[in-house]
Write an enzyme that holds these catalytic residues in place. Structure first.
Site, short mmCIF file in Angstrom:
data_model
loop_
_atom_site.label_atom_id
_atom_site.label_comp_id
_atom_site.label_asym_id
_atom_site.label_seq_id
_atom_site.Cartn_x
_atom_site.Cartn_y
_atom_site.Cartn_z
N LYS A 150 -6.90 2.28 -14.53
CA LYS A 150 -7.43 2.93 -15.74
C LYS A 150 -7.12 2.05 -16.95
O LYS A 150 -6.10 1.36 -16.96
CB LYS A 150 -6.71 4.28 -15.96
CG LYS A 150 -7.15 5.38 -15.03
CD LYS A 150 -6.43 6.68 -15.37
CE LYS A 150 -6.83 7.79 -14.42
NZ LYS A 150 -8.23 8.20 -14.54
N ARG B 44 -9.46 13.95 -4.87
CA ARG B 44 -10.21 14.60 -3.77
C ARG B 44 -9.71 14.10 -2.42
O ARG B 44 -9.75 14.82 -1.43
CB ARG B 44 -11.71 14.35 -3.97
CG ARG B 44 -12.10 12.91 -3.91
CD ARG B 44 -13.44 12.63 -4.57
NE ARG B 44 -13.35 12.65 -6.02
CZ ARG B 44 -14.37 12.42 -6.84
NH1 ARG B 44 -15.56 12.16 -6.35
NH2 ARG B 44 -14.21 12.45 -8.15
N1 BES Z 1 -6.90 12.42 -12.77
C1 BES Z 1 -8.19 11.94 -13.06
C2 BES Z 1 -9.04 12.94 -13.83
C3 BES Z 1 -8.60 13.24 -15.23
C4 BES Z 1 -9.21 12.61 -16.30
C5 BES Z 1 -7.62 14.17 -15.49
C6 BES Z 1 -8.81 12.89 -17.59
C7 BES Z 1 -7.23 14.47 -16.79
C8 BES Z 1 -7.82 13.83 -17.84
C9 BES Z 1 -8.95 11.59 -11.77
O1 BES Z 1 -8.17 11.17 -10.72
C10 BES Z 1 -9.85 10.47 -12.13
O2 BES Z 1 -9.35 9.42 -12.41
N2 BES Z 1 -11.14 10.73 -12.14
C11 BES Z 1 -12.10 9.75 -12.51
C12 BES Z 1 -12.94 9.44 -11.33
C13 BES Z 1 -13.88 8.30 -11.60
C14 BES Z 1 -13.22 7.02 -11.24
C15 BES Z 1 -15.11 8.46 -10.78
C16 BES Z 1 -12.96 10.33 -13.64
O3 BES Z 1 -13.38 11.46 -13.50
O4 BES Z 1 -13.15 9.66 -14.62
ZN ZN Z 2 -7.80 9.07 -10.76
#
Ligand code: BES
Ligand code: ZN
Ligand code: ZN
Length: 485
Positions: free
Chosen positions: A264, A338
């Protein structure tokens, strides 16, 4: 928080804080407050036009100093949410005055007393929460609410339940707010097991060796890249041995989500110590049910791990074999939630004799883009189960919104090399994530809750203004209550 009821009128004393409420429609005070307050209200009426949610703070002279008065104007007195918000204003005033208690009077209208006591107690207990673990100067916590003007058993019971449930909501919040470096999978599992012991709840914790031996290749795949190894946490509460009905609560328990090799950006990582909000919520809800001895059977599980980077970590292109046997092609290591949930959900569905499943997860940014902080996204395989859940949400005052559960979204997850892939691009992000999890529910009635928007740091309600909100613990508790025989 302690709640007390007294028969007489409240008496104004110096240095104390009093909650005084006016009805916006009738433009009059809702209780038989002391004369000084009635006079004060009449006196300020010209400057204070009572409009819903309008607050007004003043001090009243007494023999030995000033008593503090917080006026708050309401419109829907039958809605506990009105009173939760009122409590938020009152407790915040207490904090700014460095006071730890407040007093108020029961409304004259007996038909609104239950919502009043419930809402004010819940709102105060939730607004009292703070996370000052790392502050050198600590504030004293708001800890006492007194109701004057009556003391019947029913109202006491309502306050007791509200306090007990909110204590678990605040436990959940304290886990979410704890930093990732401290709250590793091992520590989270220990904290939960310790509380389970205190409440007489059965707990079972699997370490990384057991996780691999059992065949949880999905959970292990995500967790193996961290020096803090994963844990699988199981809590069981059997409140109704005569019933076959059993609800599984499954939480995403990523104690830190760096994104893994699909790292990230720095700005997106800030809140990722909270990526175990789903796990904390399902454990909190089970504890609340156990504490209140609900006649219901519950199991709460979470595959707890850290999504970190290491040369042993999982990578895009890897194929993981889940507990179910389904192979998962990793397209993006940041869509890890997931993957971990697939093993937890399948474990609950196949090994715990459950009849219903609810999973709660901070799963997608897509849920935040769609709902902001006001609603939690829901995907369900069973409309009547979700209709019950909505009834629970009406009681709790937390908000959920149903998204489609359509197999065309599942088609997007077809992989060329494995049984399923973990990502299909950005389209329908939150729904597609739900469809991934559905594959592991074994056809049981299931609700998926994507908590991303509502679980953290948003001034959604005046009684939970910042840091973890503790959603959806209260709704899960109400759902357990509705499932009682
Ligand atoms: N933990 C994150 C989702 C999240 C985002 C929680 C912001 C709280 C605040 C999840 O694991 C994630 O990283 N999701 C990504 C997936 C993407 C790579 C397709 C997302 O939704 O941006
Ligand atoms: Zn994630
Ligand atoms: Zn995550």
């Amino acid at each position: 928080m302690k709640v007390s009821f007294y028969d007489g009128k409240m008496e104004l004393k110096a240095g104390r804080l009093y909650g005084v409420f006016a009805d916006a429609d009738e433009k009059k005070l809702i209780a038989d407050y002391p004369d000084e307050i009635k006079d004060l209200y009449e006196g300020v009426r010209s400057q204070y036009d009572p409009k819903p949610q309008k607050a007004f703070f003043t001090a009243l002279k007494t023999a030995d100093g000033a008593a503090y008065i917080k006026f708050y104007c309401v419109s829907d007195m039958n809605d506990a949410e009105t009173w939760r918000e009122a409590a938020g204003k009152l407790v915040r005033e207490a904090y700014s005055l460095k006071l730890t208690s407040a007093e108020t009077m029961l409304p004259d209208d007996e038909s609104v007393r239950e919502s009043f006591v419930r809402g004010l107690t819940e709102g105060s207990a939730l607004a009292a929460y703070m996370f000052d673990e790392y502050k050198t100067d600590k504030k004293a916590e708001f800890s006492e609410l007194s109701f004057y003007g009556g003391s019947d058993e029913k109202l006491c019971a309502i306050a007791d339940e509200a306090c007990a449930v909110c204590e678990e909501v605040n436990f959940t919040r304290s886990l979410v707010d704890e930093i990732g470096d401290v709250l590793t999978p091992e520590v989270l599992a220990e904290k939960v097991a310790e509380r389970a012991k205190a409440y007489g709840v059965e707990s079972e914790i699997w370490d990384e060796t057991r996780i691999q031996k059992e065949g949880m290749g999905a959970l292990w795949g995500v967790g193996k890249g961290s020096k803090n190894p994963p844990r699988f946490v199981i809590l069981r509460y059997n409140g109704d041995p005569s019933s076959d009905k059993r609800l599984a609560l499954v939480g995403k328990g990523v104690t830190y989500d760096t994104g893994g090799y699909c790292l990230k950006p720095g700005s997106g990582m800030m809140d990722m110590k909270d990526d175990m909000g789903g796990a904390a919520a399902v454990f909190g809800a089970l504890f609340a049910a156990a504490k209140r001895k609900l006649r219901v059977n519950l199991v709460a599980v979470s595959g707890v791990c850290e999504n970190s980077i290491d040369n042993g970590g999982f990578k895009p292109g890897d194929i993981l074999k889940s507990l179910k046997g389904t192979t998962i092609e990793v397209i993006n290591t940041d869509a890890e939630g997931r993957i971990t949930l697939s093993d937890s959900v399948y474990y609950a569905a196949s090994r715990e004799h459950v009849t219903h499943i609810i999973d709660a997860a901070t799963l997608t940014g897509s849920a935040i883009s769609t709902f902001g902080s006001y609603y939690t996204a829901a995907v369900t395989s069973d409309q009547s189960f979700f209709d019950e859940f909505k009834k629970a949400a009406e009681v709790s005052g937390e908000h959920f919104w149903q998204l489609p559960c359509d197999k065309r979204y599942r088609k997007l997850l077809e992989s060329k090399v494995a049984d399923i892939k973990n990502l299909a691009g950005r389209e329908g992000g939150c729904i597609v994530a739900g469809m991934f999890i559905k594959d592991f529910t074994e056809g049981l009635p299931w609700i998926h809750l994507d908590l991303c928007g509502a679980y953290y740091d948003k001034p959604v309600d005046s009684y939970v203004t910042d840091l973890a909100t503790g959603q959806p613990v209260r709704t899960l508790y109400e759902m357990a209550k509705l499932m009682q025989a």
